[in-house]
Design a protein around this motif. Structure first.
Motif, PDB file in Angstrom:
ATOM      1  N   ARG A   1      24.150  14.378 -11.997  1.00 14.76           N
ATOM      2  CA  ARG A   1      25.185  13.971 -11.045  1.00 14.76           C
ATOM      3  C   ARG A   1      24.646  13.919  -9.614  1.00 14.76           C
ATOM      4  N   ALA A   2      23.762  14.886  -9.293  1.00 17.47           N
ATOM      5  CA  ALA A   2      23.152  14.864  -7.960  1.00 17.47           C
ATOM      6  C   ALA A   2      22.319  13.611  -7.761  1.00 17.47           C
ATOM      7  N   LEU A   3      21.770  13.074  -8.840  1.00 18.05           N
ATOM      8  CA  LEU A   3      20.989  11.834  -8.792  1.00 18.05           C
ATOM      9  C   LEU A   3      21.891  10.604  -8.823  1.00 18.05           C
TER      10      LEU A   3
ATOM     11  N   THR B   1      33.290  18.489 -21.564  1.00 25.08           N
ATOM     12  CA  THR B   1      32.590  17.342 -20.971  1.00 25.08           C
ATOM     13  C   THR B   1      33.565  16.299 -20.452  1.00 25.08           C
ATOM     14  N   GLN B   2      33.329  15.880 -19.222  1.00 26.84           N
ATOM     15  CA  GLN B   2      34.149  14.833 -18.594  1.00 26.84           C
ATOM     16  C   GLN B   2      33.660  13.471 -19.097  1.00 26.84           C
TER      17      GLN B   2
ATOM     18  N   THR C   1      34.168  12.360  -9.275  1.00 32.79           N
ATOM     19  CA  THR C   1      33.249  13.493  -9.185  1.00 32.79           C
ATOM     20  C   THR C   1      32.026  13.140  -8.357  1.00 32.79           C
ATOM     21  N   LEU C   2      31.486  11.944  -8.580  1.00 38.78           N
ATOM     22  CA  LEU C   2      30.292  11.522  -7.844  1.00 38.78           C
ATOM     23  C   LEU C   2      30.600  11.265  -6.368  1.00 38.78           C
TER      24      LEU C   2
ATOM     25  N   TYR D   1      26.086  18.320  -3.021  1.00 33.43           N
ATOM     26  CA  TYR D   1      25.615  19.048  -4.197  1.00 33.43           C
ATOM     27  C   TYR D   1      26.515  18.724  -5.383  1.00 33.43           C
ATOM     28  N   ALA D   2      26.029  19.041  -6.593  1.00 34.22           N
ATOM     29  CA  ALA D   2      26.769  18.737  -7.813  1.00 34.22           C
ATOM     30  C   ALA D   2      26.849  19.977  -8.701  1.00 34.22           C
ATOM     31  N   GLN D   3      27.860  20.000  -9.549  1.00 40.03           N
ATOM     32  CA  GLN D   3      28.044  21.107 -10.471  1.00 40.03           C
ATOM     33  C   GLN D   3      28.349  20.585 -11.875  1.00 40.03           C
TER      34      GLN D   3
END
Length: 259
Positions: free
Chosen positions: A149-151, A175-176, A185-186, A194-196
């Motif tokens: 997700r961070a990518l 899982t989404q 979310t993105l 940041y991502a989680q």
């Protein structure tokens, strides 16, 4: 069925022969003619000519117009540069990955994007008895991992479109898998930096990651931590956001990025 197998074997044989052609070149022999290649590889001149022509059309070989001999092309340099860039990231990141593990006590990852997946370039396992296990070269779906997700949050729209097209397959009950929710979310990742993931990649595990940028500002990797929900509580996750982002920012600076 036999014809299909024969065709597949023929294509594989051609690929193997093409690789042998490329490996025939060396520092001491940078240009080689068709006749020499054919004799050395034990192939017909017509076969070597066909392979050389195909490799040339793809930029993997070049033909010297003065003598007709072949040499390695710039296409190989471009491919090698991609490998070198990954090696450079790992080298530059290593001290910060160690520091991050000491701060958090959890498993630390360095990952990059490959198609719809992340691939782990480096990992440092936690010293804890219960910990996240991962292996260099292993792949996971990008959409449900913190590193992915961070990518993904900083890629071009067509990259996310490809990920969605490939399918958002649930790995856990958490899982989404809704594309619209993933996009939201993105967007949050872009805003917060940041991502989680909360048990979305593996049951009982949480992850936290931040993007790494190259000198031009492109996001090319992500640094993350992962551990069991018993230790990585939501309060603990909030406390580790700053160290994870600082590690990613430090590596980005080492790669030449200036915020």
């Amino acid at each position: 069925m036999q014809d299909s197998q024969d065709g597949t074997e023929g294509r594989l044989s051609s690929v193997a022969s093409a690789i042998r052609v490329l490996k025939a070149f060396s520092e001491t022999e940078v240009e080689i003619g068709i006749s020499t290649l054919a004799k050395r590889l034990g192939l017909a001149k017509s076969t070597v000519h066909r392979l050389a022509s195909t490799l040339t059309s793809e930029g993997l070989l070049e033909q010297n117009p003065e003598n007709g001999r072949y040499r390695l092309g710039l296409g190989l340099f471009a491919l090698g540069a991609l490998v070198r860039r990954r090696m450079d990231i790992s080298t530059q990141a290593l001290p910060y990955l160690h520091e991050l593990r000491e701060i958090t006590g959890e498993t630390v990852h360095l990952a990059t994007l490959e198609q719809s997946n992340i691939i782990y370039l480096f990992n440092l396992e936690s010293h804890q008895a219960i910990r996240m296990r991962s292996y260099v070269g292993a792949r996971k779906p990008a959409f449900c991992t913190s590193e992915g997700r961070a990518l993904l949050a900083f890629q071009e729209p067509e990259v996310l479109a490809r990920v969605v097209k490939d399918g958002l397959v649930a790995r856990t009950p958490h899982t989404q898998t809704n594309p619209a929710e993933l996009r939201k979310t993105l967007e949050l990742v872009r805003r917060e930096g940041y991502a989680q993931d909360d048990e979305e990649s593996e049951v009982g595990m949480r992850g936290l990651a931040a993007p790494v940028r190259d000198h031009s500002g492109n996001v090319i990797a992500a640094i993350g931590i992962a551990g069991p929900v018993q230790r990585l509580t939501k309060k603990a996750m909030r406390g580790f956001v700053a160290p994870v982002m600082q590690a990613a920012d430090a590596v980005s600076a080492r790669l030449g990025y200036q915020a």
